[in-house]
Design a protein around this motif. Structure first.
Motif, short mmCIF file in Angstrom:
data_model
loop_
_atom_site.label_atom_id
_atom_site.label_comp_id
_atom_site.label_asym_id
_atom_site.label_seq_id
_atom_site.Cartn_x
_atom_site.Cartn_y
_atom_site.Cartn_z
N MET A 1 -65.15 38.93 25.43
CA MET A 1 -65.25 38.70 23.89
C MET A 1 -65.44 37.26 23.67
N THR A 2 -66.39 36.86 22.74
CA THR A 2 -66.40 35.70 22.03
C THR A 2 -66.49 35.65 20.81
N LYS A 3 -65.55 34.87 19.97
CA LYS A 3 -65.24 34.79 18.63
C LYS A 3 -65.56 33.40 18.11
N LYS A 4 -66.39 33.42 17.30
CA LYS A 4 -66.95 32.12 16.74
C LYS A 4 -66.13 31.72 15.43
N ASN A 5 -65.81 32.73 14.64
CA ASN A 5 -65.19 32.09 13.42
C ASN A 5 -63.95 32.48 13.27
N PHE A 6 -63.07 31.23 13.55
CA PHE A 6 -61.52 31.21 13.61
C PHE A 6 -61.40 31.41 12.08
N LYS A 7 -60.15 31.62 11.78
CA LYS A 7 -59.55 31.64 10.46
C LYS A 7 -58.78 30.15 10.40
N VAL A 58 -56.58 42.25 23.03
CA VAL A 58 -57.21 41.27 22.62
C VAL A 58 -58.41 41.73 21.53
N ASN A 59 -59.28 42.80 22.03
CA ASN A 59 -60.21 43.46 21.36
C ASN A 59 -59.93 44.08 20.11
N GLU A 60 -58.64 44.65 20.31
CA GLU A 60 -57.81 45.37 19.24
C GLU A 60 -57.43 44.49 18.22
N TRP A 61 -56.77 43.41 18.53
CA TRP A 61 -56.11 42.69 17.50
C TRP A 61 -56.96 41.25 16.96
N GLN A 62 -58.02 41.04 17.73
CA GLN A 62 -58.91 39.88 17.46
C GLN A 62 -57.85 38.71 17.19
N HIS A 95 -61.25 33.48 29.78
CA HIS A 95 -61.79 34.92 29.71
C HIS A 95 -61.98 35.06 28.16
N TYR A 96 -61.46 34.65 27.21
CA TYR A 96 -61.69 34.99 26.08
C TYR A 96 -62.19 33.88 25.10
#
Length: 149
Positions: A1-7, A58-62, A95-96
């Motif tokens: 999982m790659t998440k680019k737009n962090f709060k 991780v995928n559920e809670w992002q 990993h994430y």
């Protein structure tokens, strides 16, 4: 999982981990409220978790940030498990691709057992419950250290 737009800081969803060689407690929390709730602990073998089980959470809670409890001796010095917890934190990040911080977790297990005992006596002191409550306390401590007065 790659998440680019962090709060932005103060509005992030944060996932906390109580690292252990046999079980890893997991909690989820919000910086905005400073509160945390326990999730399902994952089993580990010599500190190595089933990464698929962690991926489900991780995928559920992002989460925007992860916090790993750092087990230190009472005098603040490192112990063998301290290095394993740091390695786990590094692996989470690898990993994430989510930022990972560590948080001093001295006395969290004792605090977790006391809280759980208050809620339901000895029957409430199962290992997974203690690990998860420890993860909650680690997150609450992180929020207090980061945003408390």
């Amino acid at each position: 999982m790659t998440k680019k737009n962090f709060k932005p800081q103060g509005q992030r969803t944060v996932m906390g981990f109580d690292f252990g060689t046999k079980s890893i407690g997991i909690a989820i929390g919000q910086e905005l409220t400073g509160s945390a709730s326990s999730l399902k602990a994952v089993k580990a073998q010599d500190g190595i978790p089933n990464w698929d089980d962690i991926a489900v959470q991780v995928n559920e809670w992002q989460p925007d940030l992860m916090v790993v409890g750092l087990p230190l001796n009472m005098d603040g010095t490192a112990q063998e498990v301290t290095f394993k917890a740091k390695k786990f934190a590094n692996r989470l990040h690898n990993h994430y691709a989510i930022p990972v911080e560590t948080q001093d977790e001295r006395l969290t297990t004792a605090d977790a057992k006391a809280r759980l005992f208050e809620q339901g006596g000895y029957k409430n002191l199962g290992k997974g419950k203690v690990d998860n409550m420890s993860a909650v306390i680690i997150l609450e401590s992180f929020f207090e250290t980061s945003y408390g007065e």
